[in-house]
Structure formats: C-alpha cells, structure tokens
Design an enzyme around this catalytic site. Structure first.
Site, PDB file in Angstrom:
ATOM      1  N   GLY A   8      27.639  27.010  29.007  1.00  0.00           N
ATOM      2  CA  GLY A   8      29.040  27.273  29.076  1.00  0.00           C
ATOM      3  C   GLY A   8      29.268  28.007  27.967  1.00  0.00           C
ATOM      4  O   GLY A   8      30.667  28.242  27.573  1.00  0.00           O
ATOM      5  N   GLY A  12      36.008  29.052  27.047  1.00  0.00           N
ATOM      6  CA  GLY A  12      36.474  28.085  26.293  1.00  0.00           C
ATOM      7  C   GLY A  12      35.764  27.558  24.824  1.00  0.00           C
ATOM      8  O   GLY A  12      35.237  28.637  24.108  1.00  0.00           O
ATOM      9  N   ASP A  41      22.927  28.517  37.673  1.00  0.00           N
ATOM     10  CA  ASP A  41      23.998  27.634  38.009  1.00  0.00           C
ATOM     11  C   ASP A  41      23.542  26.148  38.023  1.00  0.00           C
ATOM     12  O   ASP A  41      22.627  25.779  38.496  1.00  0.00           O
ATOM     13  CB  ASP A  41      24.168  27.702  39.682  1.00  0.00           C
ATOM     14  CG  ASP A  41      25.166  26.716  40.385  1.00  0.00           C
ATOM     15  OD1 ASP A  41      25.660  25.777  39.707  1.00  0.00           O
ATOM     16  OD2 ASP A  41      25.629  26.982  41.315  1.00  0.00           O
ATOM     17  N   LEU A  42      24.167  25.296  36.814  1.00  0.00           N
ATOM     18  CA  LEU A  42      23.599  24.205  36.497  1.00  0.00           C
ATOM     19  C   LEU A  42      23.897  22.956  37.560  1.00  0.00           C
ATOM     20  O   LEU A  42      23.547  21.856  37.363  1.00  0.00           O
ATOM     21  CB  LEU A  42      24.330  23.708  35.011  1.00  0.00           C
ATOM     22  CG  LEU A  42      23.696  24.776  34.026  1.00  0.00           C
ATOM     23  CD1 LEU A  42      24.355  24.492  32.619  1.00  0.00           C
ATOM     24  CD2 LEU A  42      22.230  24.551  33.828  1.00  0.00           C
ATOM     25  N   SER A 116      34.169  13.849  25.998  1.00  0.00           N
ATOM     26  CA  SER A 116      35.402  13.925  26.026  1.00  0.00           C
ATOM     27  C   SER A 116      36.195  12.709  25.709  1.00  0.00           C
ATOM     28  O   SER A 116      35.575  11.532  25.810  1.00  0.00           O
ATOM     29  CB  SER A 116      35.824  14.224  27.499  1.00  0.00           C
ATOM     30  OG  SER A 116      37.217  13.907  27.761  1.00  0.00           O
ATOM     31  N   TYR A 157      34.865  12.464  36.628  1.00  0.00           N
ATOM     32  CA  TYR A 157      35.022  13.059  35.157  1.00  0.00           C
ATOM     33  C   TYR A 157      34.745  12.054  33.971  1.00  0.00           C
ATOM     34  O   TYR A 157      33.720  12.132  33.232  1.00  0.00           O
ATOM     35  CB  TYR A 157      36.162  13.867  35.066  1.00  0.00           C
ATOM     36  CG  TYR A 157      36.511  14.575  33.657  1.00  0.00           C
ATOM     37  CD1 TYR A 157      35.413  15.857  33.473  1.00  0.00           C
ATOM     38  CD2 TYR A 157      36.821  14.209  32.617  1.00  0.00           C
ATOM     39  CE1 TYR A 157      35.426  16.415  32.700  1.00  0.00           C
ATOM     40  CE2 TYR A 157      37.076  14.950  31.283  1.00  0.00           C
ATOM     41  CZ  TYR A 157      36.224  16.076  31.473  1.00  0.00           C
ATOM     42  OH  TYR A 157      36.145  17.024  30.428  1.00  0.00           O
ATOM     43  N   LYS A 161      31.401  11.632  31.473  1.00  0.00           N
ATOM     44  CA  LYS A 161      31.469  11.914  29.997  1.00  0.00           C
ATOM     45  C   LYS A 161      31.047  10.573  29.502  1.00  0.00           C
ATOM     46  O   LYS A 161      30.389  10.435  28.284  1.00  0.00           O
ATOM     47  CB  LYS A 161      32.733  12.274  29.739  1.00  0.00           C
ATOM     48  CG  LYS A 161      33.218  13.538  30.113  1.00  0.00           C
ATOM     49  CD  LYS A 161      32.223  14.532  29.794  1.00  0.00           C
ATOM     50  CE  LYS A 161      32.830  16.047  29.977  1.00  0.00           C
ATOM     51  NZ  LYS A 161      31.697  17.126  29.554  1.00  0.00           N
TER      52      LYS A 161
END
Ligand code: NAD
Length: 284
Positions: A8, A12, A41-42, A116, A157, A161
């Site tokens: 990534g 960000g 591409d993970l 997160s 999501y 996490k």
C-alpha cells in the site's frame, strides 16, 4: 540503515511511511497496484505470491521490517466483501508468512500491521466471519454476510481488521516470531483523511455514519501523524513492543469501551491462563 517492505506504498499512510523512512536513509521496497517498486494485486493468490517473492529477491533475503498497509475500506461495488477479505486479511498474512525467514535473519525486525479502531467500535461483527478469515477461507467469510447485501461491507471490514489483529497477537508471542526476535505489532487508527476515507465520505449512507461517529478530541487525522507512529514502531525505541494493538484514534475506542479493557483475567479465561503460566514461554 535498514530495508523495509511496505504494502500500500502508493497512497495514504503507506506512502507517507515510505517517504519518512526514505528521508531517514532507509531503503523501502514498495508494493501496490500502481506507482510502486513491485506492482502486484494482493486480492489475487498469484499477486500475493509474486509480491512475496519479488520483495524477498529485492531485499536479498534480509528484511529489517515490514508495514502491511494495503487495504480497502467498506463501500459498494461488485464483490466488495470478497475484495476486503482477500486484501485486508490474506494480503497481510500471506506475504508476512513468506517474509518471516527474512525478518528473522535481521535479528530484531519490526512489523507493523495496519488494523483499525473499527475492531472495537463496530457492533455485532459475526464471529463466524472472523473465524472464516482466520481459517483463510474468504468464500466462507463472504457467505456468512450474504443476507446483508451491500450493508455487509462495514461488517466485513471490521471482521478483516479483527482477524488480522488476532492473527498478530497469536503469532507475535510464538517461537517462530518472538523467538526469532521479530516484533510483530498492529496499529489501530481512527478516521484518517486519505483516499480510502474520502471514498467512504462520498457514499451517502456510509459518509453520514462516518461524519456522525463520536471522536472525543474531534476531527480526522492525517497520514503524516500515523506515519510518525509507524516509523516509531519500526525503530530501535520500539524494541520492547511485541503483540500490541496500538489505538491512535483521539479517543473513540476509549469512548465506546471505557471499562471493557484492561480488565484482568476473567474466570472463564483462567484455565488457559494457568496452563500457559505453567508451560512458560515456548522456546524456538
Ligand atoms: P489508501 O487508500 O490511501 O491506501 C491504500 C493503498 O492500498 C492504496 O495505495 C491502494 O492502491 C492499495 N491497495 C488496495 N487494494 C490493493 C490490492 N488489491 N493490491 C495491492 N495494493 C492495494 O488508504 P489508507 O487510509 O492509507 O489505508 C491504509 C490502511 O489503513 C488500510 O489497511 C486501511 O484499512 C487502514 N485504515 C485506514 C483508516 C482511514 O480512516 N483512512 C482508518 C483505519 C485503518
């Protein structure tokens, strides 16, 4: 100076961490869909395998650290839940497992997995979704949320996490990781104004929920603030940190879960506690 892999790295928090490490003289091997040293591409098994192998080749078999920041937020779009499961969970743990020997070769390597604060602030995340991810079964994880349609993506999501955080804590203390000197930790940010959050804010329902979410100190963070934490967690100053999930969210976790933890060892956890106490730290 060290060699660090960052997934990534094009945007960000990953991009900002890469800039900070490079500015300090370290070598960064970036992995992303675009604008990176290694394009992969993970979300695909082949992409995860090639990312893992190409990083090892570029690093010459020794990695001083890794930052796993590639990820997708909740949102609409075809097969969003599957993508979240694949990138946010498998895209973290499969490269890490492949890099473990190179991390061990560095003697006291540091790994930062970006989790997160949705791990502790999103209610009703199904246990079966988390368990399916931990079993490396994204199909089962997707099936577990199928009745919720597009509304399931916030739960997927949060589940992804929670699963990576749990994976970090389970593995961090084992002979293969702690025993090899690798400090494996997770960072749990609150809302940080990056393209991922901007995409969430642009969705009518999701955006309303994000804007209304309680943030005791107030406001969104910026990638630079989190990159400071990442570079600290990779530094010698973080030698004493292992198996921790660090919340950097200006108070939201504390607001929702004020007295939930730390909370001692509850009676139901006593047998496991006593067994581990008697066994002692497993040796490599
Ligand atoms: P971002 O969108 O700016 O960066 C994410 C990066 O991941 C992008 O460069 C993107 O191309 C890459 N990526 C996405 N899918 C990929 C794939 N299939 N293969 C390879 N790379 C892929 O987002 P960010 O906010 O910097 O997010 C970094 C991490 O922090 C993510 O794991 C995210 O879940 C987590 N996080 C973000 C926030 C927030 O509010 N921004 C809060 C908590 C946690």
């Amino acid at each position: 100076m060290g060699t660090y892999a960052i997934t990534g790295s094009a945007s960000g928090m990953g991009a900002q961490a890469a800039r900070q490490l490079t500015a300090c003289g370290h070598r960064v091997i970036g992995v992303d869909l675009r604008d990176a040293d290694i394009i992969a591409d993970l979300s695909e098994p082949a992409g995860r395998r090639s990312a893992a192998a190409e990083v090892l080749a570029a690093a010459g078999g020794v990695l001083d650290g890794a930052v796993l920041a590639a990820g997708l937020g909740p949102g609409s779009g075809t097969d969003r839940n599957r993508l979240i499961a694949q990138v946010n969970f498998l895209g973290v743990v499969e490269p890490l497992l492949a890099w473990r020997p190179a991390l061990a070769a560095a003697n006291r390597a540091k790994v930062v997995v970006i989790a997160s604060n949705s791990t502790t602030t999103v209610p009703m995340v199904p246990r079966r979704t988390i368990n399916a991810l931990l079993a490396h079964d994204p199909d089962k994880a997707v099936r577990s949320l199928r009745l919720l349609g597009r509304h399931g993506s916030a739960l997927m999501y949060a589940a992804s996490k929670i699963a990576v955080s749990r994976w970090v804590r389970r593995h961090a203390v084992t002979p293969l990781w702690a025993g090899a000197g690798i400090r494996l930790n997770a960072l749990a940010p609150g809302a940080i104004l990056t393209p991922l959050l901007e995409a969430q804010l642009a969705e009518p329902m999701e955006g309303r929920a994000v804007r209304r979410f309680p943030i005791p100190v107030g406001g969104f963070g910026v990638a630079d603030q989190l990159a400071d934490w990442i570079t600290f967690m990779l530094s010698d100053s973080a030698d004493f940190l292992c198996g921790s999930v660090i919340f950097v969210d200006v108070g939201t976790d504390a607001f929702f879960r004020t007295d939930d933890w730390p909370n001692g060892v509850p009676a139901r956890a006593l047998p496991r506690y006593l067994w581990r106490f008697a066994r002692g730290t497993p040796k490599a």
